[in-house]
Enzyme design. Sequence first.
Site, PDB file in Angstrom:
ATOM      1  N   CYS A 181       0.799  -1.226   0.000  1.00 41.17           N
ATOM      2  CA  CYS A 181       0.000   0.000   0.000  1.00 41.17           C
ATOM      3  C   CYS A 181       0.833   1.278   0.000  1.00 41.17           C
ATOM      4  O   CYS A 181       0.285   2.375  -0.019  1.00 41.17           O
ATOM      5  CB  CYS A 181      -0.950  -0.012   1.188  1.00 41.17           C
ATOM      6  SG  CYS A 181      -1.960  -1.512   1.227  1.00 41.17           S
ATOM      7  N   HIS A 200      -2.377   7.702   6.715  1.00 43.92           N
ATOM      8  CA  HIS A 200      -2.628   6.439   6.015  1.00 43.92           C
ATOM      9  C   HIS A 200      -4.006   5.931   6.379  1.00 43.92           C
ATOM     10  O   HIS A 200      -4.695   5.366   5.527  1.00 43.92           O
ATOM     11  CB  HIS A 200      -1.544   5.425   6.379  1.00 43.92           C
ATOM     12  CG  HIS A 200      -1.704   4.108   5.698  1.00 43.92           C
ATOM     13  ND1 HIS A 200      -1.644   3.972   4.322  1.00 43.92           N
ATOM     14  CD2 HIS A 200      -1.931   2.860   6.189  1.00 43.92           C
ATOM     15  CE1 HIS A 200      -1.816   2.700   4.001  1.00 43.92           C
ATOM     16  NE2 HIS A 200      -2.003   2.010   5.113  1.00 43.92           N
ATOM     17  N   LYS A 253      -9.252   8.211   3.133  1.00 44.79           N
ATOM     18  CA  LYS A 253      -9.751   6.853   2.843  1.00 44.79           C
ATOM     19  C   LYS A 253     -11.157   6.631   3.392  1.00 44.79           C
ATOM     20  O   LYS A 253     -11.850   5.708   2.950  1.00 44.79           O
ATOM     21  CB  LYS A 253      -8.800   5.796   3.405  1.00 44.79           C
ATOM     22  CG  LYS A 253      -7.505   5.627   2.623  1.00 44.79           C
ATOM     23  CD  LYS A 253      -6.692   4.447   3.148  1.00 44.79           C
ATOM     24  CE  LYS A 253      -5.362   4.301   2.429  1.00 44.79           C
ATOM     25  NZ  LYS A 253      -4.377   5.335   2.837  1.00 44.79           N
ATOM     26  N   HIS A 256      -9.691   2.117   0.228  1.00 43.93           N
ATOM     27  CA  HIS A 256      -8.241   1.910   0.162  1.00 43.93           C
ATOM     28  C   HIS A 256      -7.870   1.278  -1.176  1.00 43.93           C
ATOM     29  O   HIS A 256      -8.145   0.106  -1.419  1.00 43.93           O
ATOM     30  CB  HIS A 256      -7.810   1.021   1.318  1.00 43.93           C
ATOM     31  CG  HIS A 256      -6.331   0.892   1.478  1.00 43.93           C
ATOM     32  ND1 HIS A 256      -5.426   1.570   0.682  1.00 43.93           N
ATOM     33  CD2 HIS A 256      -5.579   0.153   2.342  1.00 43.93           C
ATOM     34  CE1 HIS A 256      -4.196   1.252   1.056  1.00 43.93           C
ATOM     35  NE2 HIS A 256      -4.273   0.390   2.061  1.00 43.93           N
ATOM     36  N   PHE A 277       1.566   3.427   4.306  1.00 45.24           N
ATOM     37  CA  PHE A 277       2.212   2.283   4.947  1.00 45.24           C
ATOM     38  C   PHE A 277       1.629   0.988   4.391  1.00 45.24           C
ATOM     39  O   PHE A 277       0.479   0.963   3.948  1.00 45.24           O
ATOM     40  CB  PHE A 277       2.011   2.325   6.470  1.00 45.24           C
ATOM     41  CG  PHE A 277       2.393   3.639   7.106  1.00 45.24           C
ATOM     42  CD1 PHE A 277       3.533   4.329   6.698  1.00 45.24           C
ATOM     43  CD2 PHE A 277       1.617   4.196   8.105  1.00 45.24           C
ATOM     44  CE1 PHE A 277       3.887   5.542   7.285  1.00 45.24           C
ATOM     45  CE2 PHE A 277       1.954   5.406   8.702  1.00 45.24           C
ATOM     46  CZ  PHE A 277       3.094   6.080   8.285  1.00 45.24           C
ATOM     47  N   PHE A 315       1.709  -3.705   4.199  1.00 50.92           N
ATOM     48  CA  PHE A 315       2.067  -5.001   4.763  1.00 50.92           C
ATOM     49  C   PHE A 315       3.549  -5.285   4.518  1.00 50.92           C
ATOM     50  O   PHE A 315       4.117  -4.871   3.516  1.00 50.92           O
ATOM     51  CB  PHE A 315       1.230  -6.111   4.131  1.00 50.92           C
ATOM     52  CG  PHE A 315      -0.197  -6.161   4.615  1.00 50.92           C
ATOM     53  CD1 PHE A 315      -0.628  -5.407   5.699  1.00 50.92           C
ATOM     54  CD2 PHE A 315      -1.120  -6.979   3.984  1.00 50.92           C
ATOM     55  CE1 PHE A 315      -1.937  -5.465   6.142  1.00 50.92           C
ATOM     56  CE2 PHE A 315      -2.439  -7.043   4.419  1.00 50.92           C
ATOM     57  CZ  PHE A 315      -2.849  -6.292   5.494  1.00 50.92           C
TER      58      PHE A 315
END
Length: 406
Positions: free
Chosen positions: A163, A298, A328, A333, A390, A392
């Site tokens: 992301c 984020h 968002k 997202h 940010f 995974f």
Amino acid sequence: MKRAVITGLGIVSSIGNNQQEVLASLREGRSGITFSQELKDSGMRSHVWGNVKLDTTGLIDRKVVRFMSDASIYAFLSMEQAIADAGLSPEAYQNNPRVGLIAGSGGGSPRFQVFGADAMRGPRGLKAVGPYVVTKAMASGVSACLATPFKIHGVNYSISSACATSAHCIGNAVEQIQLGKQDIVFAGGGEELCWEMACEFDAMGALSTKYNDTPEKASRTYDAHRDGFVIAGGGGMVVVEELEHALARGAHIYAEIVGYGATSDGADMVAPSGEGAVRCMKMAMHGVDTPIDYLNSHGTSTPVGDVKELAAIREVFGDKSPAISATKAMTGHSLGAAGVQEAIYSLLMLEHGFIAPSINIEELDEQAAGLNIVTETTDRELTTVMSNSFGFGGTNATLVMRKLKD
């Protein structure tokens, strides 16, 4: 080092298919989240998404579009807009080794990966797969499908960092400019939206499932009753240009990118540590001599991630926290496209003097108390803005953009 500025914007998103539509949605705090029959029919628990409301049929030459997934299509349309917005003629960027492109996606194309495998198992085998699945499905499809038709001769590659993808693409473009390797870099990305991608996140419990009957309320960053993110698609591209090059041609300059941070948590595959975000924001702010007026967080609407980022913001800014909102909550997202889209949202707020709201906060999470979280559209002159992305694997990116000053 040379200085990098942004001179053109292009976007296709759940809240609009061009700069003007997106600006209106941001001002109005309008949700782009809708019910998805596709997700429901697939057997998923989450039935909401932030879809692009655009029929792309016929918008791109068929000889070009045959190589493209939706991610590449969205990025291509965004790049057309960005080029026009920057006032660049074909002669200014085509076949020019000083003009490059860095664009990616977070997930490639699961739709065409699945299609290729299913077709191969069918009675026609390879004939059913066809010759175009590779460029649609490959991880670097977005950069490949833009660099070729736009005749890019400079750098040409994709970054894929979940992301944070397109924020890293912008940051890397800035570094190319600063080092004097390129005069212009088109930077951003795209992400397709389909059940084949969404089911992977639903299976790990990351998506919102409680608000299927009220889609526009499903993405609710910082609300105490949030239950996961709403998956979205779309694309965005920006023109990153060397300052003197932009001034010489009389380009409109949205902002200078004065800070870029990129760090790794090195802690957990899925759960953010927060510590990596602290280092990332501090890295991006190093040498920036103006206060951050606005921070586009984020903020995905996940129970853990939202408050981890807020704790990081508290550590970085102390009692001088900037105004914060999470767009968002409106858009959902868009994974690899989120970084560039949110950079564009931040630039539009900077350009037009307002802060878009974090919508759907009915009961503020107690861990967000005391921070300046903006819940209504607020007119305010801004000078310096920050955007966090940010992902995974503990990957982090932060961009700091400022109105141009001498």
